[in-house]
Design a protein around this motif. Structure first.
Motif, PDB file in Angstrom:
ATOM      1  N   PRO A 115      33.350  42.023 -29.753  1.00  0.00           N
ATOM      2  CA  PRO A 115      33.230  40.688 -29.165  1.00  0.00           C
ATOM      3  C   PRO A 115      32.949  39.647 -30.232  1.00  0.00           C
ATOM      4  CG  PRO A 115      32.013  42.306 -27.878  1.00  0.00           C
ATOM      5  CD  PRO A 115      32.478  43.004 -29.121  1.00  0.00           C
ATOM      6  N   GLY A 116      33.680  38.567 -30.230  1.00  0.00           N
ATOM      7  CA  GLY A 116      33.458  37.495 -31.184  1.00  0.00           C
ATOM      8  C   GLY A 116      34.182  37.665 -32.491  1.00  0.00           C
ATOM      9  N   ALA A 117      34.853  38.826 -32.691  1.00  0.00           N
ATOM     10  CA  ALA A 117      35.492  39.071 -33.978  1.00  0.00           C
ATOM     11  C   ALA A 117      36.660  38.135 -34.241  1.00  0.00           C
ATOM     12  CB  ALA A 117      35.965  40.518 -34.052  1.00  0.00           C
ATOM     13  N   GLU A 118      37.148  37.469 -33.169  1.00  0.00           N
ATOM     14  CA  GLU A 118      38.290  36.581 -33.364  1.00  0.00           C
ATOM     15  C   GLU A 118      37.887  35.235 -33.959  1.00  0.00           C
ATOM     16  OE1 GLU A 118      36.658  35.828 -29.225  1.00  0.00           O
ATOM     17  OE2 GLU A 118      37.023  37.528 -30.540  1.00  0.00           O
ATOM     18  N   HIS A 119      36.612  34.954 -34.026  1.00  0.00           N
ATOM     19  CA  HIS A 119      36.172  33.656 -34.526  1.00  0.00           C
ATOM     20  C   HIS A 119      36.283  33.600 -36.046  1.00  0.00           C
ATOM     21  CE1 HIS A 119      34.957  32.831 -30.519  1.00  0.00           C
ATOM     22  NE2 HIS A 119      34.013  33.757 -30.514  1.00  0.00           N
ATOM     23  N   GLY A 120      36.782  32.493 -36.539  1.00  0.00           N
ATOM     24  CA  GLY A 120      36.937  32.298 -37.969  1.00  0.00           C
ATOM     25  C   GLY A 120      35.685  31.724 -38.597  1.00  0.00           C
ATOM     26  N   PRO A 121      35.788  31.217 -39.813  1.00  0.00           N
ATOM     27  CA  PRO A 121      34.624  30.650 -40.498  1.00  0.00           C
ATOM     28  C   PRO A 121      34.025  29.468 -39.734  1.00  0.00           C
ATOM     29  CG  PRO A 121      36.414  31.041 -42.032  1.00  0.00           C
ATOM     30  CD  PRO A 121      36.989  31.228 -40.662  1.00  0.00           C
ATOM     31  N   GLY A 122      32.722  29.501 -39.591  1.00  0.00           N
ATOM     32  CA  GLY A 122      32.011  28.379 -38.987  1.00  0.00           C
ATOM     33  C   GLY A 122      31.491  27.458 -40.074  1.00  0.00           C
ATOM     34  N   LEU A 123      31.439  26.165 -39.800  1.00  0.00           N
ATOM     35  CA  LEU A 123      30.982  25.186 -40.784  1.00  0.00           C
ATOM     36  C   LEU A 123      29.888  24.318 -40.182  1.00  0.00           C
ATOM     37  CD1 LEU A 123      31.306  23.749 -43.543  1.00  0.00           C
ATOM     38  CD2 LEU A 123      33.030  22.281 -42.443  1.00  0.00           C
ATOM     39  N   LEU A 124      28.769  24.202 -40.907  1.00  0.00           N
ATOM     40  CA  LEU A 124      27.667  23.331 -40.525  1.00  0.00           C
ATOM     41  C   LEU A 124      27.362  22.410 -41.697  1.00  0.00           C
ATOM     42  CD1 LEU A 124      26.845  26.552 -39.674  1.00  0.00           C
ATOM     43  CD2 LEU A 124      25.174  25.297 -38.304  1.00  0.00           C
ATOM     44  N   VAL A 143      28.667  27.719 -44.609  1.00  0.00           N
ATOM     45  CA  VAL A 143      29.756  28.472 -43.991  1.00  0.00           C
ATOM     46  C   VAL A 143      29.194  29.796 -43.499  1.00  0.00           C
ATOM     47  CG1 VAL A 143      31.979  29.607 -44.361  1.00  0.00           C
ATOM     48  CG2 VAL A 143      31.496  27.401 -45.457  1.00  0.00           C
ATOM     49  N   ILE A 144      29.489  30.104 -42.249  1.00  0.00           N
ATOM     50  CA  ILE A 144      29.044  31.375 -41.673  1.00  0.00           C
ATOM     51  C   ILE A 144      30.275  32.065 -41.097  1.00  0.00           C
ATOM     52  CG2 ILE A 144      28.388  30.213 -39.513  1.00  0.00           C
ATOM     53  CD1 ILE A 144      26.168  32.360 -39.252  1.00  0.00           C
ATOM     54  N   GLU A 145      30.501  33.314 -41.528  1.00  0.00           N
ATOM     55  CA  GLU A 145      31.744  33.987 -41.161  1.00  0.00           C
ATOM     56  C   GLU A 145      31.544  35.497 -41.144  1.00  0.00           C
ATOM     57  OE1 GLU A 145      34.684  33.208 -44.156  1.00  0.00           O
ATOM     58  OE2 GLU A 145      33.192  33.240 -45.761  1.00  0.00           O
ATOM     59  N   PRO A 146      32.455  36.218 -40.491  1.00  0.00           N
ATOM     60  CA  PRO A 146      32.353  37.683 -40.487  1.00  0.00           C
ATOM     61  C   PRO A 146      32.385  38.223 -41.904  1.00  0.00           C
ATOM     62  CG  PRO A 146      33.921  36.945 -38.829  1.00  0.00           C
ATOM     63  CD  PRO A 146      33.574  35.737 -39.650  1.00  0.00           C
ATOM     64  N   ALA A 147      31.492  39.151 -42.201  1.00  0.00           N
ATOM     65  CA  ALA A 147      31.424  39.722 -43.544  1.00  0.00           C
ATOM     66  C   ALA A 147      32.505  40.773 -43.732  1.00  0.00           C
ATOM     67  CB  ALA A 147      30.050  40.343 -43.772  1.00  0.00           C
ATOM     68  N   LYS A 148      33.108  40.768 -44.897  1.00  0.00           N
ATOM     69  CA  LYS A 148      34.073  41.799 -45.238  1.00  0.00           C
ATOM     70  C   LYS A 148      33.327  43.084 -45.593  1.00  0.00           C
ATOM     71  CE  LYS A 148      37.337  38.407 -47.106  1.00  0.00           C
ATOM     72  NZ  LYS A 148      38.066  37.930 -48.317  1.00  0.00           N
ATOM     73  N   ALA A 149      34.057  44.193 -45.537  1.00  0.00           N
ATOM     74  CA  ALA A 149      33.435  45.480 -45.864  1.00  0.00           C
ATOM     75  C   ALA A 149      32.818  45.463 -47.256  1.00  0.00           C
ATOM     76  CB  ALA A 149      34.466  46.600 -45.752  1.00  0.00           C
ATOM     77  N   SER A 150      33.470  44.767 -48.190  1.00  0.00           N
ATOM     78  CA  SER A 150      32.970  44.726 -49.569  1.00  0.00           C
ATOM     79  C   SER A 150      31.599  44.073 -49.658  1.00  0.00           C
ATOM     80  CB  SER A 150      33.966  43.980 -50.467  1.00  0.00           C
ATOM     81  OG  SER A 150      34.167  42.651 -49.997  1.00  0.00           O
ATOM     82  N   GLU A 151      31.273  43.193 -48.686  1.00  0.00           N
ATOM     83  CA  GLU A 151      29.964  42.537 -48.664  1.00  0.00           C
ATOM     84  C   GLU A 151      28.872  43.489 -48.179  1.00  0.00           C
ATOM     85  OE1 GLU A 151      28.817  39.496 -49.299  1.00  0.00           O
ATOM     86  OE2 GLU A 151      30.533  38.157 -49.438  1.00  0.00           O
TER      87      GLU A 151
END
Length: 371
Positions: A179-188, A279-287
């Motif tokens: 759930p929520g994985a479709e969201h791209g980078p968030g910007l504040l 910027v808040i976004e899903p972390a890649k596996a490398s992270e």
């Protein structure tokens, strides 16, 4: 010491970091009495606070003041200094020679709230910070003593090791997308005072999946978690040459996904510092893999071999790459299997390098108003 052993026995059996904080606090309060406290997890790479956070008997509004002092004006017992100190525990009054007026934190945060001393500690293991503890005593109580500081110091490594273990994933059969994985980078965007001035829709969606906890009402119909605000403040401190490192943290959502939050301070005409962009976004596996590898306490050699396994190299090929005998490689592989709790190379790669982890059914930050 019976009380310490009871504390560790209870805390180290906790199923998650937030529960561990609660159990540790419940027992520690009996051994080292205090009136307010904050227990924080930290990103082991940057040392910045992240979820979960447990705050006891403190108001939300004070968080910005506390971290403003820590990042911009304070010079006494900074967490970044304690993280590298021989002893990662210090009391405010003892460090200032019982002259707390030397501390900006005392003037701006503690005294207005009736607090008279702070004992803080960095939970660290393997040279990396895993958490912070801040214990406060109100005016009228005795200052924290050296024996109390030594007791807290004795808890640093075991609690940090347990915090590290919570980064181990629970891998299960999951839908292709969480759930929520479709969201791209968030910007504040935050202004120079740390006030949120703009946010995009993706950021709103990510914030909805973050655990509740210390936060500020930013208007715009949302609350901003304290650790996101502090990341923005860290970016400004770095831009002003008052901070070191990077403004970057990783955090687990309520659905079990990892997010990465990174910030930088923008400049306007003439090079003047402007807004801070987060910027808040899903972390890649490398992270995330470095955290998971560390959680399983793999050695440098075991990590090397694990990376070769992920690339599909056979035992003989790994031996040639590392100038080891095949027998030695097999011994290392066996040790890795035992630490990670798997029985095949396929399981190992799936456990460490998968991009999706089972949701964590827990609230990861809580605020309590009671002993």
């Amino acid at each position: 010491m019976a009380g310490r052993d009871e504390l560790l026995d209870s805390a180290l059996r906790a199923p998650d970091a937030l529960a561990m904080f609660g159990e540790a606090s419940r027992h520690l309060r009996k051994l080292v009495p205090y009136d307010a406290a904050v227990w924080r997890a930290t990103d082991p790479v940057t040392g910045l606070m992240t979820a979960p956070i447990r705050a006891e008997n403190l108001d939300d509004e004070g968080c910005a003041v506390y971290w403003g002092c820590e990042l911009f004006t304070e010079s006494v017992n900074l967490f970044r200094d304690l993280a590298r100190a021989e002893v990662p525990v210090a009391g405010l009054r003892e460090s200032t020679g019982d002259l707390p007026g030397r501390s900006v934190l005392y003037h701006d945060f503690m005294r207005p709230r009736g607090l008279d001393d702070e004992l803080r500690a960095v939970l660290r293991i393997g040279g990396r910070p895993r958490g912070h503890i801040s214990l406060f005593r109100s005016k009228g109580r005795a200052s924290f003593g050296r024996a109390e500081a030594r007791l807290v110091e004795s808890l640093v490594s075991p609690l940090a090791r347990r915090l590290r273990s919570y980064d181990q994933p629970v891998v299960e059969a999951l839908p292709e997308r969480l759930p929520g994985a479709e969201h791209g980078p968030g910007l504040l965007l935050f202004d120079a005072r740390g006030t949120l001035i703009s946010i995009n829709d993706d950021a709103r969606q990510h914030l909805e999946d973050l655990p509740a906890g210390p936060s500020t009402d930013a208007g715009l119909g949302i609350k901003v978690p304290a650790w996101i605000s502090s990341t923005a403040a860290q970016a400004r401190a770095i831009a002003q040459d008052r901070g070191r490192g990077t403004a970057r943290v990783r955090a687990r959502t309520r659905s079990g996904r990892w997010l990465v939050c990174h910030a930088s301070c923008l400049r306007v005409a003439g090079g003047v510092l402007g807004a801070s962009a987060v910027v808040i976004e899903p972390a890649k596996a490398s992270e995330i893999v470095p955290l998971i590898v560390d959680a399983y306490e793999l050695s440098e050699r075991e990590l090397e071999i694990t990376q070769f396994i992920a690339r599909g190299l056979a035992t003989g090929e790994i031996a040639k790459q590392l100038f080891l005998s095949p027998h030695t490689v097999r011994d290392h592989v066996k040790a890795v299997f035992e630490k990670v709790g798997v029985s095949s190379r396929g399981e190992l790669v799936g456990r460490l390098f998968t991009e999706h982890y089972a949701p964590v059914a827990e609230q990861r930050i809580v605020r309590v108003t009671d002993g």
